[in-house]
Design an enzyme around this catalytic site. Structure first.
Site, PDB file in Angstrom:
ATOM      1  N   HIS B 256     -24.481  67.960  93.911  1.00 32.23           N
ATOM      2  CA  HIS B 256     -23.969  67.819  92.526  1.00 32.23           C
ATOM      3  C   HIS B 256     -22.763  68.635  92.331  1.00 32.23           C
ATOM      4  CE1 HIS B 256     -24.086  66.667  88.212  1.00 32.23           C
ATOM      5  NE2 HIS B 256     -23.677  67.841  88.123  1.00 32.23           N
ATOM      6  N   GLU B 257     -23.158  69.937  92.528  1.00 31.79           N
ATOM      7  CA  GLU B 257     -22.098  70.913  92.408  1.00 31.79           C
ATOM      8  C   GLU B 257     -20.872  70.720  93.266  1.00 31.79           C
ATOM      9  OE1 GLU B 257     -22.432  72.200  89.541  1.00 31.79           O
ATOM     10  OE2 GLU B 257     -24.157  71.989  89.074  1.00 31.79           O
ATOM     11  N   HIS B 260     -18.348  68.338  91.827  1.00 30.20           N
ATOM     12  CA  HIS B 260     -17.733  69.101  90.944  1.00 30.20           C
ATOM     13  C   HIS B 260     -16.590  69.687  91.738  1.00 30.20           C
ATOM     14  CE1 HIS B 260     -19.389  68.157  87.366  1.00 30.20           C
ATOM     15  NE2 HIS B 260     -20.487  68.710  87.678  1.00 30.20           N
ATOM     16  N   GLU B 284     -18.064  64.751  85.657  1.00 32.68           N
ATOM     17  CA  GLU B 284     -19.251  64.481  86.276  1.00 32.68           C
ATOM     18  C   GLU B 284     -19.288  63.228  86.828  1.00 32.68           C
ATOM     19  OE1 GLU B 284     -21.921  66.318  85.596  1.00 32.68           O
ATOM     20  OE2 GLU B 284     -20.796  67.775  84.252  1.00 32.68           O
TER      21      GLU B 284
END
Lengths: 489, 489
Positions: B256-257, B260, B284
Site C-alpha cells: 500500500h505505502e 503511494h 489512494e
C-alpha cells in the site's frame, strides 16, 4: 508587552532553528542519497526564513519599548542576544544567507564523495564556493581594516578575537611538542586487540551513555560517518561510529558526543537565547571533559576494564592499568578525531592556521592540499599518504564552518580548568568515577555551566565556575602529570 | 520576469512544505518521546511560515503581470494552483494556521497515549480542540449557508463536494452488503499460520518494495505504529509495521505505502504545484491498486507463494490458490486498515458519516464513542470491545485530518477504473504479475497518472487515463467477479 512580543518572536525563530538543525541530522543519519538536491533547497529555504526573522525591523522597536530597569538578568540577556543577532543578520543580505546554507548542504555531499574517492580535486570547487561565500559574509560583518576571520570566529565563540586567541592556543605548542619528544623514546603500551562486533559496541556505547546521565527519552543514538550531536532540550541526538578492530573509536566518540548532549539536555529553556549554550569552546569543554578527564582517567579504567571484558571477552590487555595505558597511547597519526591528548591540539593548530589563511586570501584552494601536506610534515614529521588522511578528513569546511576549529582547543583548555576546580569541590570524585556513579559530577556541571546559558561570556563563565581566570596552565599541568606517570618520563 | 519570481516563490514554499512533512515523518519514525512539546512548537512555527508565504500579497501581483497567452499548460496550472492556494490561505488567519499545526502535533501524541490506554476520555479534549479549529477554518473558507465540511474535503480532494461524493460512495453500500451476506454462509478459507520473525518480514517487505519499482536510493523503510508514506521526488519514505503472527499485515501495508511512494517518486518536479499529486483520491488509487488489484490477485499469488515459502518456510497453506484465498479472506472485523475488500469501504462510510456530523455540529465529541459503537453494530453487527478497536483506531482526526476518509473509497473506485483500462492496454498483464515483472505496469501508471501532476482535476484525469467517466461500476464488477469465484457464490 514589547517584551512578550519579542520573546514570542525569539521562541518561534529558535523553533525554526531547531528544524534547520534537524535537517542536518537527518541528512547525515537517515536521508536517502537521492534526497540531497532537495535537501539543499530545503536548507536554503530555512536559512532564508530564519534570516528574514532575525532581520525583522520590529526587533529593535520592541527592544526600544522595554523598560530594562525591572528586568531579570535572564531577560536582559535575551534582549542583548536578540539585538546582537539582529545587528549581525541585518548586515548580511538574505540572498547570501540562503546561498550559504545551500552551499553548505551541497558542499557536504561533495566532500563525502571526494573523501570516498580520496580526490581533493573533486571537492576543491565546492570548497572554493564556501570560502567565497564566507569571505563575503565576513566582509559584511567587518569594519574595513579588521581581520575577516574574526567575524567568523565570533559566530562560534562570541567575543573572541584572533589576536588574543592565537597566542593563547600557540602557547600550548611548545609544551606539547616537548612532551611528545620525551615520550617518543619510550616503549609503547600494548593496544587493545580482538574482533569487536559493531552491534556489541553500540550496545556498550548506549549503556555508557546512560550511565553518564544521557537521557534516552530525550534523545537517540545513530551511526554516521562523521559523528556529531544535534538538538536541545527534549530532543538531543547523538551519533557515533564503529570500527570492528578498534572499540575505542566508538567508545570515546560516544563519550565525547554525550558530553555535548548533556550540556544540551541541561539547557534551562529550549527556545530562549539566554538559555542557549555559551560558546562552542564551552561546548567542546563538555565533550572533551567527559571523553578525557573522565573517560581516559586511571580511575575510570578500573570500572571500564571489567565492563569491557564482560561485554567483549578478551580485549587484549589484562588489567585496568594496561587498559589505562592503551586508551592513552601516544602515537603520531593523521586523524584529528583519533588523536591522543598530546597530539590533539597540534592538529587543531594546523587547521586554525590554514583556515585563517584561506579566509584572508593568503592561501588559495588550489594550493591547499600541498600546503596541508607540507605543514603536516613540518608539525608531525609524517608524509600524508592520501587526502582522506589529510585535507579531506574533516567535515567542517565542507559545511562552511570556518572559525570553528580553534574552539576545540579552547574546549580542551576550559575542560582542564573545570576539572581542576571540580576536584576541589568534589574531593571524592575519584571514588565516583571508579564506580561510574557520575550524578554528582553531572550535577556540578549542570549548576556551574549547563544551567547558566549564555548569561556570561565564555571566559567569565569559566572564571565564575572555577574561581580562576582561564589559562592554559591547568591543561599543561594535567597533561604533564598524566603522561609523565604513564610513560615514566 | 513575473513568472520566474512567482515560480521561485512557489519552489521555496514547496521546499518548506517538504520540511514540515519531514517533521511529521520524524515524529512518527524516530523522534524521542520527550521531543514532543518542542515538536509541536516547531510544527506551529513552520505552519506560520508557510501560511505567511502563501498569503504574500505579491502573489496576485506577479500573476497579474504574467502574459498567459504564451504559457505552457504546466505553467498555466502552476499559476492557477498558486492563486487557489493564495486565495484559500488569505481567508485563514495566521494564528489559526499555526494553532492548527500545533494542535495536530499535540493531538497526535495524546491520541497515541489514549489508544495505548484504551481510554477515549483521555483523547476527547484534544479531539474537541482539533474539531473547533477545523470548524473555524472551514467557516473562514465557506460562503454562509454552504456545508462547512466541503471546505475541508476540498483540501484533500480539490473540487469535490459532499452532495456529489456522498451518493457515489453510498452507491457502494448495497452491493457490498449483498456480497458480504452471500459470503457469510460459505466456509472460510484457512488463514496463514506460523511464527514470522519481524526481521524476516521487513527483509521480505523491502524485497517486495524494490520489485514493485520503489527506488531505495530515493527512500527508506521504517517501522511505526500507524504506517504512512512521506515526501516527494528524491526523498520518499515509507513505513510499515509487523505482527509476528500475521505476515500479511506487513506485506500489504508495505505494498500500500509503496503504491503511494511510486506516485511520489514519479512526480515530474519536486517543487512545483502543477507537478504535485492530483488529489488524495488519486493517491489512494495508487496505493490500493498495488495492494489489491496487484497484491491480492490470483496471478500474484503464484509468485508470492513460492517467495513466501522460501522466506518463511511453512506458511500454513499449501498452494498459490490457498494463499490467494487466505489473502482475500472475508471476515467482519473491527479495524479498517486490516479489512478485506468487501468490508473496507463500509468502514470508510462510517467515518465519512461521523466526521461530517462532527464538523456540522450534529454530533458532539462527548457522544462520539457511544455513537461510533452504536453505528458499528448497525453496519457490522459487532459490539466494539474497547475503543482501540473502535473510535481510537485511526490516526486522522488526532492530526486534524477531517475530509480525508472519503478519499480512501474514492481511491478504491479509481483504482478499479484504472485496473480495467490497464488490462485493455496491457493484454499480457497477468503474465507480468505472475512473474513479478512490474515495470510495464509502473510505466503505464507513470505515463497516465504520475507524470500528469495536477494538470487535470481528478475525475478528468481518470477519464483521460481510462477513456471512461469514472464510476462505481468497475469496482463493483471487480469485487463481484473476484469474490463470486473465490467463494463459489
Amino acid at each position: 508587552m514589547s517584551l512578550s512580543l519579542l520573546l514570542d518572536h525569539l521562541k518561534q525563530t529558535a523553533a525554526l532553528g531547531q528544524v534547520a538543525g534537524l535537517l542536518s541530522w537527518d541528512q547525515e543519519a537517515v536521508m536517502p542519497k537521492r534526497g540531497a538536491a532537495q535537501r539543499a533547497e530545503q536548507a536554503g529555504a530555512m536559512a532564508a526564513v530564519i534570516h528574514n526573522r532575525n532581520t525583522d525591523p520590529r526587533i529593535p522597536e520592541w527592544i526600544a519599548g522595554i523598560d530594562r530597569s525591572a528586568l531579570s538578568a535572564f531577560d536582559t540577556c535575551n534582549i542583548d542576544e536578540a539585538l546582537r543577532v539582529h545587528q549581525r543578520a541585518t548586515k548580511i543580505p538574505a540572498r547570501l544567507a540562503e546561498e550559504s546554507a545551500r552551499a553548505a548542504s551541497e558542499g557536504h555531499r561533495i566532500w563525502a564523495a571526494a573523501r570516498e574517492e580520496k580526490d581533493f580535486g573533486l571537492f576543491a570547487p565546492a570548497l572554493k564556493r564556501n570560502i567565497d561565500l564566507k569571505r563575503e559574509e565576513a566582509a559584511c560583518l567587518t569594519e574595513p581594516g579588521a581581520e575577516l576571520y574574526d567575524a567568523l570566529l565570533d559566530e562560534f565563540e562570541p567575543g573572541a578575537r584572533t589576536a588574543e586567541l592565537l597566542p593563547l592556543l600557540e602557547s600550548l605548542r611548545p609544551p606539547l611538542v616537548a612532551l611528545r619528544e620525551k615520550i617518543a623514546g619510550k616503549p609503547k603500551p600494548n593496544p587493545l586487540s580482538g574482533h569487536f562486533l559493531a552491534a556489541g559496541q553500540l550496545a556498550f556505547a548506549a549503556d555508557i551513555a546512560a550511565r553518564l546521565g544521557y537521557d534516552f527519552d530525550a534523545g537517540r543514538i545513530d551511526t554516521v560517518v562523521h559523528p556529531f550531536c544535534s538538538g536541545t532540550g527534549g530532543d538531543v541526538r547523538i551519533t557515533t561510529r564503529t570500527d570492528e578492530a578498534d572499540p575505542l573509536n566508538c567508545l570515546y566518540t560516544t563519550m565525547h558526543e554525550v558530553g555535548h548532549a548533556l550540556y544540551a539536555q541541561g539547557a534551562p529553556d529550549p527556545f530562549l537565547p539566554a538559555a542557549d549554550y555559551c560558546s562552542m569552546g564551552v561546548h567542546e569543554s563538555q565533550s572533551r571533559f567527559w571523553e578525557n578527564q573522565i573517560g581516559r582517567s586511571r580511575v575510570y579504567a578500573e570500572w571500564l576494564y571489567p565492563a569491557m571484558s564482560k561485554a567483549f571477552g578478551d580485549i587484549g590487555v589484562d588489567s585496568p592499568d594496561a587498559l589505562y595505558a592503551a586508551v592513552n597511547r601516544v602515537e603520531t597519526g593523521f586523524i584529528r578525531t583519533e588523536a591522543d591528548e598530546v597530539h590533539y591540539n597540534l592538529h587543531v593548530l594546523l587547521r586554525f592556521e590554514l583556515e585563517r589563511e584561506l579566509i584572508s586570501g593568503a592561501l588559495e584552494v588550489e594550493d591547499l592540499e600541498q600546503v596541508w601536506n607540507t605543514r603536516f610534515k613540518r608539525d608531525f614529521g609524517l608524509d600524508v599518504p592520501d587526502p582522506s588522511l589529510g585535507v579531506l578528513q574533516d567535515v567542517h569546511w565542507s559545511a562552511g564552518l570556518f572559525g570553528y576549529f580553534p574552539t576545540y582547543s579552547l574546549g580542551n583548555l576550559y575542560a582542564a580548568c573545570l576539572d581542576k576546580a571540580m576536584r576541589t569541590d568534589l574531593p571524592d570524585r575519584d571514588e565516583m568515577v571508579r564506580s561510574s556513579q557520575m550524578q554528582p559530577i553531572l550535577d556540578w556541571l549542570r549548576q556551574k555551566i549547563h544551567g547558566q546559558g549564555r548569561l556570561l561570556p565564555a571566559p567569565r563563565l569559566v572564571e565564575q565556575a572555577t574561581g580562576q581566570v582561564p589559562s592554559a596552565a591547568p591543561l599543561i599541568e594535567y597533561l604533564d602529570e598524566k603522561f609523565t606517570r604513564l610513560y615514566d618520563l
